[in-house]
Design an enzyme around this catalytic site. Sequence first.
Site, mmCIF file in Angstrom:
data_model
loop_
_atom_site.group_PDB
_atom_site.id
_atom_site.type_symbol
_atom_site.label_atom_id
_atom_site.label_comp_id
_atom_site.label_asym_id
_atom_site.label_seq_id
_atom_site.Cartn_x
_atom_site.Cartn_y
_atom_site.Cartn_z
ATOM 1 N N ASN A 79 -8.917 5.338 9.850
ATOM 2 C CA ASN A 79 -9.205 4.723 9.479
ATOM 3 C C ASN A 79 -10.778 3.796 10.055
ATOM 4 O O ASN A 79 -10.662 2.660 10.104
ATOM 5 C CB ASN A 79 -8.886 3.645 8.448
ATOM 6 N N ASN A 111 0.161 -5.093 6.941
ATOM 7 C CA ASN A 111 0.754 -4.600 5.905
ATOM 8 C C ASN A 111 1.799 -3.545 7.410
ATOM 9 O O ASN A 111 0.440 -2.563 7.527
ATOM 10 C CB ASN A 111 0.088 -4.325 5.143
ATOM 11 N N PHE A 140 -5.417 -7.731 6.215
ATOM 12 C CA PHE A 140 -3.849 -7.658 6.797
ATOM 13 C C PHE A 140 -3.928 -7.071 8.782
ATOM 14 O O PHE A 140 -5.345 -6.097 8.444
ATOM 15 C CB PHE A 140 -3.576 -5.894 6.014
ATOM 16 N N HIS A 181 5.195 2.451 11.354
ATOM 17 C CA HIS A 181 5.641 0.859 10.649
ATOM 18 C C HIS A 181 7.187 0.558 10.273
ATOM 19 O O HIS A 181 6.411 -0.140 9.166
ATOM 20 C CB HIS A 181 5.129 -0.031 10.823
ATOM 21 N N HIS A 230 1.891 6.263 6.516
ATOM 22 C CA HIS A 230 1.750 5.186 5.580
ATOM 23 C C HIS A 230 2.648 5.172 4.631
ATOM 24 O O HIS A 230 1.532 5.747 4.033
ATOM 25 C CB HIS A 230 0.496 4.532 6.325
ATOM 26 N N ASP A 281 1.061 -1.294 16.341
ATOM 27 C CA ASP A 281 -0.025 -1.633 15.113
ATOM 28 C C ASP A 281 -0.924 -2.505 15.486
ATOM 29 O O ASP A 281 -1.391 -2.999 14.334
ATOM 30 C CB ASP A 281 1.028 -1.769 13.446
HETATM 31 O O1 DOR Z 1 -2.269 -4.211 9.230
HETATM 32 C C1 DOR Z 1 -2.460 -3.501 8.287
HETATM 33 N N1 DOR Z 1 -3.956 -3.999 9.299
HETATM 34 N N2 DOR Z 1 -2.070 -2.531 8.143
HETATM 35 C C2 DOR Z 1 -2.704 -1.605 8.182
HETATM 36 O O2 DOR Z 1 -1.848 -0.447 7.471
HETATM 37 C C3 DOR Z 1 -3.653 -0.740 8.527
HETATM 38 C C4 DOR Z 1 -4.250 -2.269 9.389
HETATM 39 C C5 DOR Z 1 -5.749 -2.333 10.048
HETATM 40 O O3 DOR Z 1 -6.320 -0.667 9.657
HETATM 41 O O4 DOR Z 1 -6.430 -3.306 9.861
HETATM 42 ZN ZN ZN Z 2 0.262 1.443 8.433
#
Ligand code: DOR
Ligand code: ZN
Length: 406
Positions: free
Chosen positions: A80, A262, A307, A217, A164, A289
């Site tokens: 991402n 998340n 998140f 996760h 995910h 994560d």
């Molecule tokens: O808490 C999270 N942060 N969950 C995710 O799936 C993505 C991640 C992020 O890229 O910050």
């Molecule tokens: Zn994730």
Amino acid sequence: MAHSKLKNLAYPMGECSFVSSAAVEAALSSSNCNSVAVFPGFCDVHVHFREPGFSYKETVATGSLASARGGYTAVCTMPNLNPVPDSVENLEQQLAIIRRDACIHVYPYGAITVGEKGEELADLEGMAPNIKGYSDDGRGVQSDEMMLAAMRRAKALGLPIVAHCEVNELLRGGYIHDGEYAKAHGHRGICSESEWGQIARDLELVRQTGVKYHVCHISTKESVELIRKAKAEGLDVTCETGPHYLIMDDSELQEDGWFKMNPPIRGREDKEALLQGVLDGTIDMIATDHAPHSAEEKSKGLEKSAFGIVGIETAFPALYTYLVKPGILSFERLRELLVTNPRKRFGIPMGSDYSVWDLEACEAVDPNQFISKGHATPFAGRMLYGKCLLTVCDGKIVYQQEDHHG
Ligand code: DOR
Ligand code: ZN
């Protein structure tokens, strides 16, 4: 002659034949501890290093050095990013930064869909030689047809789908676990089914395609049970959970963005089921994560913060303090969870990779001491045992405690 302190050298996870006693001696003599423990290089298959695109949150340089401080010598990075590694050209941008700046082994995943938008498959073939698998981490692939098509191609290419799992329709604006804490404090909850519902969908597609499938996760008791059954059935399935899901439950939440990630930290029964899954082999590995954000993005409370929490510098001390020291988890099992299983599943070799720790050192977690640019962790202030003195990757010292604390 060997350093006199070397008699206090231990290999709690088993002997590492590739350890240089000169490096260990150096670590010993430069610290004031009486004994050290040596571990084989940890491997985290789920981190976010944020380059290209979001270097204000983390860079490959800071993320990889933070990993070295956590005892890690290999990590897999999530796509991402901006641009998203969904084509050969975009992936090459990321690989160039990794080649230039990484101090440990950093292996990217490629995206499943273009821009992680879930609408069109990424160039799975083109990226295959340079990645460890396919993921749209940060979001679930909503369309069944899209996931089926991705799995068919990934199967042909021999690479895993790293999922995910999240059903968008079930989110309803939630941001913490839909449990006691959310009820008591008037927050919108994320239900467990938003995770296990998509795992159940994917497992049906794995049955049809035979693809290698890894679930990111996992956080709910239902997810553990689904994966336990899938393994019993013989599907090629593995999964990970994170230290925070094994150590905390939603009764420990605080009104602070540092407790927001998340999937969210779930209820006590979920935590216990995850631990059971870790002990009986249903859960194959622990991944952090590690998801750094800026102080500003994490300063807006539970509802409004981004998140994601950091975890790479506290994973081993947290697991050691809360699970190994009290006798819940053996060092032998921890080796499988942090070293052997992730490396085997994702084909990540181990060179002369190890870290040297003072396990008697006990300190409150102070995010200002982190090498990572991200400081948000629910472990802040907790007393944790274990201080990394030295990390060696491919025979080279990549982290030494004095470097950081001067
Ligand atoms: O808490 C999270 N942060 N969950 C995710 O799936 C993505 C991640 C992020 O890229 O910050
Ligand atoms: Zn994730």
